[in-house]
Design an enzyme around this catalytic site. Structure first.
Site, mmCIF file in Angstrom:
data_model
loop_
_atom_site.group_PDB
_atom_site.id
_atom_site.type_symbol
_atom_site.label_atom_id
_atom_site.label_comp_id
_atom_site.label_asym_id
_atom_site.label_seq_id
_atom_site.Cartn_x
_atom_site.Cartn_y
_atom_site.Cartn_z
ATOM 1 N N GLU A 127 1.055 -0.995 -0.088
ATOM 2 C CA GLU A 127 -0.233 0.133 -0.251
ATOM 3 C C GLU A 127 0.520 0.952 -0.284
ATOM 4 O OE1 GLU A 127 -3.265 0.811 -0.867
ATOM 5 O OE2 GLU A 127 -4.389 -1.329 -0.180
ATOM 6 N N HIS A 138 -6.957 -2.061 -7.235
ATOM 7 C CA HIS A 138 -7.112 -3.271 -6.291
ATOM 8 C C HIS A 138 -9.059 -3.559 -6.719
ATOM 9 C CE1 HIS A 138 -5.499 -1.198 -2.714
ATOM 10 N NE2 HIS A 138 -6.988 -1.225 -1.996
ATOM 11 N N HIS A 160 -3.907 -8.715 1.530
ATOM 12 C CA HIS A 160 -4.350 -8.031 0.902
ATOM 13 C C HIS A 160 -3.449 -7.054 0.699
ATOM 14 C CE1 HIS A 160 -6.956 -4.691 -0.019
ATOM 15 N NE2 HIS A 160 -6.222 -3.688 0.239
ATOM 16 N N GLU A 173 -15.990 9.555 -1.934
ATOM 17 C CA GLU A 173 -15.177 8.697 -3.629
ATOM 18 C C GLU A 173 -16.206 9.131 -3.705
ATOM 19 O OE1 GLU A 173 -13.826 4.650 -1.839
ATOM 20 O OE2 GLU A 173 -14.300 4.028 -3.860
ATOM 21 N N ASN A 224 -8.173 2.840 -5.477
ATOM 22 C CA ASN A 224 -8.330 2.121 -5.874
ATOM 23 C C ASN A 224 -7.588 0.780 -6.581
ATOM 24 O OD1 ASN A 224 -10.966 1.957 -4.065
ATOM 25 N ND2 ASN A 224 -11.938 2.833 -5.482
#
Lengths: 354, 354
Positions: free
Chosen positions: A180, A239, A258, A228, A236
Site C-alpha cells: 500500500e 484494487h 490484502h 469517493e 483504488n
C-alpha cells in the site's frame, strides 16, 4: 509531516498516548473496552496498557476475537454487539480498536452502529492498518462473496500510531503494508515510491517519518473527497483486480494478504495503464519488474472466467461497465477509466498465465 | 407551515411527488427498489406508482416484507442486504421506503450500510411514521431484548407525505400516531395539544396542515440537536416507560402499538413530572384523564420488577442512573431529570396496579 497529520486526527508515538489520555480524562467514559485479536492480545496489549497507567481498571474491559479475515463477518459482528451489551456498555462508553484492519473495520462498524454510535479510537498494530486503514473512515464487514459489502464512512475520534508494534509483525504482514505504501507513491508521489523501492521491506528500515509520508498522501486525497465521488478513487489502483484475487484465494482456502493481492493487482493494472491511460510502456515494464521482485505470482490463481464473475460484483462498477483507477505515469493516478472486460481478462492472462 | 418544512426535506402531497420525480430525473439511478410490507404492498403501492408514470419499469424492483415489529431484526436485515445484491443494486441505486416506521427504520439502516451507503427516500404510510419517523434521521433494528439497539443517525434524501394513505389505516394504528402528536403538543406547544384533544382521532379529522404542525415541532427540536446531546431528549417524554412496556408486551406475545405504549408511558411520566419536574398536580391529573379516555390501561401488564430490568437496559440511562424527560407544564418539556428507580416503580404501580 508528522505534525501536519494531527489535523486529520492522526497522532504518533508519545503524542498519540498523550492525546488519548487527554481524551479519556475529558470524556469520563462509563466503560472502556479494548477490542483485539488473539495475536494483538498477546503481543501488543500488555505493552500498550503499561503505557497508560491512568486508565481506571474498574472501567476497563477486553474483548478478544479470532485473528483473520473470517472475523469480518455478520456473525462476529452480532457477537460483538452482544458483548457490548453484556459488558453494559452505553452511549457514554469508548471502544479502542487495537489490531490490524480487520479489528478497526469490524470494531469501527460495531461502535458506529451500537446505540446509534458510540465513541471509538484506533491503534493500528500492522503496517497495513497504519498506512491504509488509519485514514479514510471506512469501516465494515464482508457479506456474501464480497469484501466490505456492508459498512459505513465513519471517523474514529483519533488514530494513534505506535511503530513499536511493527517489531512483532510477521514478514508476510509487513509486505502487505509495504504494497500500500508503494501504491501511495505510484499514484501521487514518484519520489516516495523511489525512496521505498531502494529499501528492504523490514521493520528496521521503517520509521514514523516514512509512515507519516505515506499516510499523508492518502490523507490529502481523502480530505478532498471523503465519499469517493471522484479523486479518492485513485486510491483504488491495484484494487479492482486485487480484491477479486483476495476473494478468490479466500474461498480457495489459500488466503492472500490484502497488500499482496493489491501488489498482484497493480501488476495487471500497470499493463492496463499502458493500454488505456497512456502510461509509457517502458516505465510500466520497469515498475512491474520492481514489484514482481517482492511479490511473485502464486502458483494457485483463478482462471480468467472466475475473475470475471468477481469483477462484475465490485462496488466500483456502475451497472455492467468496468471502471478502473490506473496510472498516467509513475506518481500520477487517474480514475473512472472504462475498460472492456475482454481487455482486462487478456492482460490478466498475459501477466499471470503466460 | 407546510412550506417551511421543505428545508428539512419534508414535502407534502403534489409537492412530494414533484420533488421525487425531479430527484429521479437528476440522478439517473441504475435501479430503484421500493421496500414495502404486505399491507402497504396491497394498499399503498398501486396508488403510489400510478402517480409516478415516468418511472422506468426496467429499473424498478419491489421488495416485500412481513408486516410487524418482528421484521426489524438482524435476520431480516441480512435478507434485505442479500436482496439488494440479488437485484444487482449498486452505489448508484435508490431505495424507496414505502411503509410505517418498521420499513423506514429497517430500510434506512440497510441502505445506509449497503456498499457504505446508497440513496434512500421515505414515503411514510402510517400516521406515526408521518409525524415521528419522518424527521430525526433515526434508523435501525431491534437486537436482543432491546428496541433500536443497533442503528444510525442518517438522513433520507427526502420524505414525501401523502395523507391519502391514512384512509386505509386501522383505528389502532391511527391512535398510535395520534399519541405522538399529543406528545409533541405536551412537550412544546400547548395550543397544538388542545387543538388535538378537541378532535376525534380519525382520518376524517386530520389534514396536511395538522400533520405539518406536529412534524414542525419535532423538526425544530431535532434541528437544534441532531445527535440527542441535549434538547432533543424532550422528545423522549413517555418513551422510557413506553419502550419498556412495548418490549415487554412484544415478548409476552400481545404487542402494543408504539404510540399506545408511549401514551401509557406518558400517564406514568406525568405523575413523575408532578414529583420531579414541578408540574402542577391538578394539570397532571387533567392531562392523565384526557389521555386515559383514548388509551386505557390494558389488563395484561408487567409487574414492577419486570419493568425494572428493562429500564436498566435503556440507551438513555448513563451507567446505573435513571434519566427521564418530563413536563414542567403542558407545553414545556424538560430533560435529564434523575429519578430514583424506587419512585418510578411506585408511580407505575399507582397508575397501573391500583
Amino acid at each position: 509531516m508528522i505534525d501536519q497529520l494531527e489535523k486529520y486526527g492522526l497522532f504518533f508515538e508519545e503524542r498519540a498516548l498523550a492525546q488519548f489520555q487527554s481524551l479519556v480524562r475529558n470524556k469520563d467514559y462509563s466503560k472502556i473496552a479494548v477490542l483485539c485479536d488473539s495475536n494483538t492480545h498477546d503481543q501488543c496489549l500488555p505493552g500498550f496498557l503499561s503505557q497508560l497507567p491512568d486508565l481506571d481498571p474498574n472501567k476497563l474491559e477486553v474483548v478478544e476475537l479470532e485473528p483473520g479475515e473470517d472475523t469480518k463477518s455478520l456473525e462476529v459482528l452480532a457477537q460483538l454487539w452482544d458483548a457490548f451489551g453484556a459488558l453494559e456498555m452505553d452511549r457514554h462508553s469508548l471502544l479502542i480498536n487495537l489490531g490490524g484492519g480487520v479489528i478497526s473495520d469490524l470494531g469501527g462498524f460495531a461502535a458506529a452502529t451500537y446505540m446509534r454510535g458510540i465513541d471509538f479510537v484506533n491503534f493500528p498494530t500492522s503496517l497495513l492498518a497504519m498506512v491504509d486503514a488509519s485514514v479514510g473512515a471506512k469501516t465494515g464487514i464482508n457479506f456474501g462473496a464480497y469484501k466490505n459489502r456492508i459498512g459505513l464512512f465513519t471517523e474514529p475520534l483519533m488514530v494513534g500510531i505506535l511503530p513499536e508494534f511493527l517489531d512483532t509483525l510477521p514478514e508476510e504482514e509487513f509486505l502487505s503494508g509495504w504494497a500500500e505504501m508503494l501504491k501511495h507513491g505510484l499514484i501521487a508521489d514518484a519520489k516516495h515510491y523511489r525512496a521505498l523501492i531502494r529499501r528492504k521491506p523490514t521493520a528496521a528500515q521503517i520509521d514514523s517519518a516514512l509512515i507519516a509520508h505515506s499516510v499523508a498522501i492518502k490523507a490529502r486525497v481523502v480530505s478532498q473527497d471523503k465519499h469517493e465521488g471522484g479523486l479518492r478513487k485513485i486510491l483504488n489502483f491495484g484494487h479492482s483486480i486485487g480484491h477479486a484475487l483476495e476473494s478468490w484465494h479466500q474461498q480457495a482456502g489459500q488466503p492472500l494478504s490484502h497488500g499482496y493481492a493489491v501488489a498482484l493487482g497493480m501488476q495487471v493494472e500497470l499493463s492496463l495503464s499502458a493500454a488505456f491511460a497512456g502510461c509509457d510502456i517502458n516505465e510500466v515494464q520497469a515498475l512491474q519488474t520492481d514489484i514482481q521482485k517482492l511479490y511473485s505470482v502464486p502458483k494457485l490463481k483463478p482462471q480468467a472466467e472466475d475473475l470475471k464473475t468477481l469483477l462484475l460484483g465490485d462496488k466500483k462498477n456502475k451497472g455492467s461497465h468496468l471502471h478502473f483507477s490506473l496510472l498516467r505515469e509513475c506518481g500520477v493516478g487517474v480514475y473512472d477509466i472504462e475498460v472492456p472486460m475482454q481487455s482486462v481478462l487478456e492482460r490478466y492472462n498475459q501477466c499471470f498465465h503466460d
